[in-house]
Design a protein around this motif. Structure first.
Motif, PDB file in Angstrom:
ATOM      1  N   GLU A   1    -164.203   2.720  77.980  1.00 60.53           N
ATOM      2  CA  GLU A   1    -164.716   4.077  78.192  1.00 60.53           C
ATOM      3  C   GLU A   1    -163.574   5.075  78.372  1.00 60.53           C
ATOM      4  OE1 GLU A   1    -167.778   5.193  77.975  1.00 60.53           O
ATOM      5  OE2 GLU A   1    -168.557   3.197  77.512  1.00 60.53           O
ATOM      6  N   VAL A   2    -162.544   4.686  79.107  1.00 64.35           N
ATOM      7  CA  VAL A   2    -161.400   5.582  79.300  1.00 64.35           C
ATOM      8  C   VAL A   2    -160.680   5.804  77.979  1.00 64.35           C
ATOM      9  CG1 VAL A   2    -159.145   5.825  80.394  1.00 64.35           C
ATOM     10  CG2 VAL A   2    -161.095   4.999  81.730  1.00 64.35           C
ATOM     11  N   GLU A   3    -160.494   4.723  77.210  1.00 60.87           N
ATOM     12  CA  GLU A   3    -159.812   4.851  75.917  1.00 60.87           C
ATOM     13  C   GLU A   3    -160.575   5.793  74.989  1.00 60.87           C
ATOM     14  OE1 GLU A   3    -157.775   2.015  72.514  1.00 60.87           O
ATOM     15  OE2 GLU A   3    -159.458   1.225  73.675  1.00 60.87           O
ATOM     16  N   ARG A   4    -161.892   5.654  74.976  1.00 60.28           N
ATOM     17  CA  ARG A   4    -162.702   6.525  74.125  1.00 60.28           C
ATOM     18  C   ARG A   4    -162.525   7.987  74.522  1.00 60.28           C
ATOM     19  NH1 ARG A   4    -167.234   4.214  74.869  1.00 60.28           N
ATOM     20  NH2 ARG A   4    -167.192   2.930  72.990  1.00 60.28           N
ATOM     21  N   TYR A   5    -162.464   8.239  75.814  1.00 62.73           N
ATOM     22  CA  TYR A   5    -162.351   9.624  76.276  1.00 62.73           C
ATOM     23  C   TYR A   5    -160.966  10.205  76.003  1.00 62.73           C
ATOM     24  CZ  TYR A   5    -162.586  13.775  79.183  1.00 62.73           C
ATOM     25  OH  TYR A   5    -162.550  15.088  79.619  1.00 62.73           O
ATOM     26  N   VAL A   6    -159.907   9.428  76.272  1.00 62.91           N
ATOM     27  CA  VAL A   6    -158.561   9.996  76.122  1.00 62.91           C
ATOM     28  C   VAL A   6    -158.240  10.311  74.665  1.00 62.91           C
ATOM     29  CG1 VAL A   6    -157.681   8.881  78.196  1.00 62.91           C
ATOM     30  CG2 VAL A   6    -157.384   7.749  75.982  1.00 62.91           C
ATOM     31  N   GLN A   7    -158.976   9.710  73.725  1.00 56.63           N
ATOM     32  CA  GLN A   7    -158.732  10.032  72.321  1.00 56.63           C
ATOM     33  C   GLN A   7    -159.118  11.471  71.993  1.00 56.63           C
ATOM     34  OE1 GLN A   7    -157.097   8.026  70.271  1.00 56.63           O
ATOM     35  NE2 GLN A   7    -156.976   6.566  71.965  1.00 56.63           N
ATOM     36  N   THR A   8    -159.913  12.085  72.851  1.00 59.09           N
ATOM     37  CA  THR A   8    -160.307  13.479  72.636  1.00 59.09           C
ATOM     38  C   THR A   8    -159.345  14.446  73.330  1.00 59.09           C
ATOM     39  OG1 THR A   8    -161.735  13.627  74.610  1.00 59.09           O
ATOM     40  CG2 THR A   8    -162.715  12.739  72.590  1.00 59.09           C
ATOM     41  N   MET A   9    -158.387  13.918  74.079  1.00 55.41           N
ATOM     42  CA  MET A   9    -157.450  14.753  74.831  1.00 55.41           C
ATOM     43  C   MET A   9    -156.184  15.017  74.016  1.00 55.41           C
ATOM     44  SD  MET A   9    -157.812  12.813  78.536  1.00 55.41           S
ATOM     45  CE  MET A   9    -156.583  13.846  79.349  1.00 55.41           C
TER      46      MET A   9
ATOM     47  N   ILE B   1    -141.655   9.239  67.536  1.00 59.27           N
ATOM     48  CA  ILE B   1    -141.575  10.243  66.462  1.00 59.27           C
ATOM     49  C   ILE B   1    -142.452  11.451  66.783  1.00 59.27           C
ATOM     50  CG2 ILE B   1    -142.127  10.707  64.035  1.00 59.27           C
ATOM     51  CD1 ILE B   1    -141.393   7.807  63.428  1.00 59.27           C
ATOM     52  N   ARG B   2    -143.688  11.182  67.193  1.00 57.83           N
ATOM     53  CA  ARG B   2    -144.612  12.248  67.567  1.00 57.83           C
ATOM     54  C   ARG B   2    -145.459  11.758  68.720  1.00 57.83           C
ATOM     55  NH1 ARG B   2    -148.200  14.866  62.953  1.00 57.83           N
ATOM     56  NH2 ARG B   2    -148.678  16.243  64.696  1.00 57.83           N
ATOM     57  N   GLU B   3    -145.967  12.713  69.489  1.00 52.73           N
ATOM     58  CA  GLU B   3    -146.817  12.369  70.630  1.00 52.73           C
ATOM     59  C   GLU B   3    -148.020  13.292  70.633  1.00 52.73           C
ATOM     60  OE1 GLU B   3    -146.034  10.991  75.213  1.00 52.73           O
ATOM     61  OE2 GLU B   3    -144.874  12.652  74.397  1.00 52.73           O
ATOM     62  N   ARG B   4    -149.203  12.702  70.670  1.00 55.97           N
ATOM     63  CA  ARG B   4    -150.425  13.493  70.772  1.00 55.97           C
ATOM     64  C   ARG B   4    -151.352  12.831  71.777  1.00 55.97           C
ATOM     65  NH1 ARG B   4    -155.731  13.773  69.438  1.00 55.97           N
ATOM     66  NH2 ARG B   4    -156.552  15.838  68.878  1.00 55.97           N
ATOM     67  N   GLY B   5    -151.719  13.582  72.792  1.00 56.99           N
ATOM     68  CA  GLY B   5    -152.651  13.072  73.772  1.00 56.99           C
ATOM     69  C   GLY B   5    -152.032  12.042  74.702  1.00 56.99           C
ATOM     70  N   PRO B   6    -152.835  11.477  75.597  1.00 54.26           N
ATOM     71  CA  PRO B   6    -152.321  10.561  76.608  1.00 54.26           C
ATOM     72  C   PRO B   6    -151.859   9.224  76.016  1.00 54.26           C
ATOM     73  CG  PRO B   6    -154.436  11.501  77.277  1.00 54.26           C
ATOM     74  CD  PRO B   6    -154.234  11.838  75.830  1.00 54.26           C
ATOM     75  N   GLU B   7    -150.892   8.639  76.689  1.00 57.33           N
ATOM     76  CA  GLU B   7    -150.527   7.253  76.427  1.00 57.33           C
ATOM     77  C   GLU B   7    -151.324   6.403  77.394  1.00 57.33           C
ATOM     78  OE1 GLU B   7    -146.737   4.157  76.688  1.00 57.33           O
ATOM     79  OE2 GLU B   7    -146.456   6.301  77.100  1.00 57.33           O
ATOM     80  N   LEU B   8    -152.075   5.452  76.870  1.00 63.08           N
ATOM     81  CA  LEU B   8    -152.923   4.615  77.720  1.00 63.08           C
ATOM     82  C   LEU B   8    -152.295   3.248  77.870  1.00 63.08           C
ATOM     83  CD1 LEU B   8    -155.606   4.201  79.245  1.00 63.08           C
ATOM     84  CD2 LEU B   8    -156.592   3.413  77.076  1.00 63.08           C
ATOM     85  N   ILE B   9    -152.098   2.817  79.113  1.00 62.33           N
ATOM     86  CA  ILE B   9    -151.628   1.460  79.376  1.00 62.33           C
ATOM     87  C   ILE B   9    -152.700   0.754  80.192  1.00 62.33           C
ATOM     88  CG2 ILE B   9    -149.184   2.086  79.282  1.00 62.33           C
ATOM     89  CD1 ILE B   9    -149.132   2.080  82.325  1.00 62.33           C
ATOM     90  N   SER B  10    -152.870  -0.533  79.932  1.00 63.91           N
ATOM     91  CA  SER B  10    -153.850  -1.308  80.703  1.00 63.91           C
ATOM     92  C   SER B  10    -153.381  -2.750  80.774  1.00 63.91           C
ATOM     93  CB  SER B  10    -155.243  -1.225  80.063  1.00 63.91           C
ATOM     94  OG  SER B  10    -155.227  -1.736  78.740  1.00 63.91           O
ATOM     95  N   CYS B  11    -153.727  -3.423  81.859  1.00 63.09           N
ATOM     96  CA  CYS B  11    -153.279  -4.804  82.028  1.00 63.09           C
ATOM     97  C   CYS B  11    -154.186  -5.740  81.229  1.00 63.09           C
ATOM     98  CB  CYS B  11    -153.243  -5.183  83.502  1.00 63.09           C
ATOM     99  SG  CYS B  11    -154.855  -5.277  84.289  1.00 63.09           S
TER     100      CYS B  11
ATOM    101  N   GLU C   1    -157.314  20.072  81.424  1.00 60.62           N
ATOM    102  CA  GLU C   1    -157.384  21.531  81.623  1.00 60.62           C
ATOM    103  C   GLU C   1    -156.086  22.074  82.176  1.00 60.62           C
ATOM    104  OE1 GLU C   1    -160.771  21.818  84.137  1.00 60.62           O
ATOM    105  OE2 GLU C   1    -162.228  21.720  82.491  1.00 60.62           O
ATOM    106  N   GLU C   2    -155.498  21.346  83.131  1.00 61.77           N
ATOM    107  CA  GLU C   2    -154.235  21.793  83.709  1.00 61.77           C
ATOM    108  C   GLU C   2    -153.122  21.744  82.670  1.00 61.77           C
ATOM    109  OE1 GLU C   2    -153.719  19.139  86.960  1.00 61.77           O
ATOM    110  OE2 GLU C   2    -155.035  20.263  88.329  1.00 61.77           O
ATOM    111  N   GLY C   3    -153.144  20.713  81.812  1.00 59.69           N
ATOM    112  CA  GLY C   3    -152.128  20.606  80.772  1.00 59.69           C
ATOM    113  C   GLY C   3    -152.215  21.722  79.753  1.00 59.69           C
ATOM    114  N   GLN C   4    -153.449  22.115  79.401  1.00 57.82           N
ATOM    115  CA  GLN C   4    -153.621  23.161  78.411  1.00 57.82           C
ATOM    116  C   GLN C   4    -153.293  24.550  78.987  1.00 57.82           C
ATOM    117  OE1 GLN C   4    -157.662  22.604  77.006  1.00 57.82           O
ATOM    118  NE2 GLN C   4    -157.008  21.129  75.485  1.00 57.82           N
ATOM    119  N   ASN C   5    -153.417  24.682  80.292  1.00 57.32           N
ATOM    120  CA  ASN C   5    -153.152  25.986  80.930  1.00 57.32           C
ATOM    121  C   ASN C   5    -151.696  26.130  81.392  1.00 57.32           C
ATOM    122  OD1 ASN C   5    -155.838  26.821  80.639  1.00 57.32           O
ATOM    123  ND2 ASN C   5    -156.443  25.867  82.568  1.00 57.32           N
ATOM    124  N   SER C   6    -150.945  25.041  81.327  1.00 60.31           N
ATOM    125  CA  SER C   6    -149.558  25.101  81.815  1.00 60.31           C
ATOM    126  C   SER C   6    -148.622  25.712  80.770  1.00 60.31           C
ATOM    127  CB  SER C   6    -149.085  23.699  82.168  1.00 60.31           C
ATOM    128  OG  SER C   6    -149.064  22.864  81.029  1.00 60.31           O
TER     129      SER C   6
END
Length: 360
Positions: free
Chosen positions: A284-292, A258-268, A355-360
């Motif tokens: 730690e990665v999950e915490r960071y990607v929530q700000t993206m 329905i909507r997409e915001r920020g990265p989709e995180l997958i982990s085993c 940064e690359e995503g925001q500048n594209s």
């Protein structure tokens, strides 16, 4: 393909709800509203996580007055949550509340409700008519019985009765919520209500529980309803830091496409092959990607087997073992580093991708 139920559109502080507007994700502060510094700090964290509307409890006149200071310190609309005392609704709106949540039937009668609606008209503040299973009028319980999945009529009629009360004062800027702590009662109630009104609906399971139970119950109920095109805004209610509610909310929307915001995180899920501290790395990665906000796919994998191979669709991934960390892109190894430098290096790659995503 999900076909949205057609509803009328209202405006909450610049955020459109209903009609063809995006389904918005809300939360509620759990600070003392009178403590404006703590409340603002929490709302700013919610904003960073993607929260689009926030609600705060107004328990007394000091809390109502605090709405002004809080609103000046945040950027998203603030809704005042009011129970019983109509004067708190008046004061909250005078101090800048951009929405109010009320149960019109418990404000003390027609004359007091009329004053609240007159103020809502004056300040152009929409009303959320909110009814919970525990707040249904006694006569409706006597007529219909306590709401269940098989018979949610008391819940529905209570909401519609209160909607009619507001309408009788010539006001139609409303959204409706009918919440139960029972998943299937919530689903059945909203399904039936959606056929009886075109007002936008605010979804939620009340008193859902902590992180695990609350996430499961809310995701099941709201997932069913949203997949059927029912719902215009919602809150995931958790006995937890409200930022977690936003994280769950956007993952729910993403899972339904329905909507997409920020990265989709997958982990085993880890297994005996895992030779790195995957739990800490994933956390730690999950915490960071929530700000993206850039919608990329990020993979955190526990070993080479589940790394570049099984996560080859990931835009950016990380794995490792035996003292070596590996960063990969689209299934191809991109960089090897010492395991102790893996987290820092990967965070730098995530920042670069943002940064690359925001500048594209």
């Amino acid at each position: 393909m999900i076909i949205r139920r057609q509803t009328r559109k209202i405006d909450v502080g610049g955020v459109a709800i209903g009609g063809d507007s995006p389904i918005s994700v809300q939360s509620m502060t759990n600070t003392d509203t009178r403590d404006t510094e703590s409340t603002i700090d929490q709302i700013l964290r919610l904003e960073k996580a993607g929260c689009e509307i926030v609600r705060s409890a107004v328990l007394d006149m000091e809390a109502a007055a605090a709405i002004r200071t809080i609103r000046d310190g945040i950027t998203i609309p603030i809704i005042a949550d009011i129970h019983f005392d109509y004067r708190l609704a008046l004061a909250a709106m005078e101090n800048g509340a951009q929405g109010i949540r009320i149960n019109p039937g418990n404000l003390g009668g027609e004359a007091k409700l009329a004053k609240v609606i007159d103020a809502a008209k004056l300040h152009k503040v929409p009303v959320r008519v909110g009814v919970n299973s525990g707040s249904i009028e006694k006569d409706l319980l006597k007529t219909y019985g306590y709401p269940t999945a098989e018979n949610p009529k008391a819940l529905i009629e209570s909401a519609l009765r209160n909607v009619r009360l507001v309408e009788s004062h010539g006001y139609h800027e409303m959204k409706i919520s009918i919440k139960s702590s029972d998943v299937m009662t919530t689903v059945s109630g909203y399904q039936q209500l959606s056929k009886l009104t075109d007002y936008p609906l605010h979804l939620g399971v009340t008193e859902a529980g902590g992180l695990i139970a609350g996430t499961v119950k809310s995701s099941v109920a709201l997932g069913i309803l949203l997949s059927q095109g029912i719902g215009d805004t919602f809150r995931i209610s958790l006995t937890r830091d409200p930022v977690e509610e936003i994280r769950v909310g956007f993952e729910l929307l993403r899972s339904l496409k329905i909507r997409e915001r920020g990265p989709e995180l997958i982990s085993c899920p880890t297994c005996g092959r895992t030779q790195i501290n995957l739990f800490k790395l994933a956390e730690e990665v999950e915490r960071y990607v929530q700000t993206m906000v850039t919608p990329i796919k990020v993979a955190v994998m526990g070993c080479i087997v589940n790394g570049p191979g099984e996560a080859k669709e990931a835009d950016l991934g990380v794995t490792g073992g035996n003292g070596v960390g590996i960063i990969f892109k689209k299934g191809v190894i991109y960089k090897k580093v010492a395991e102790e430098d893996l987290l820092e290096t990967f965070m730098a790659e995530l920042k670069k991708a943002e940064e690359e995503g925001q500048n594209s």
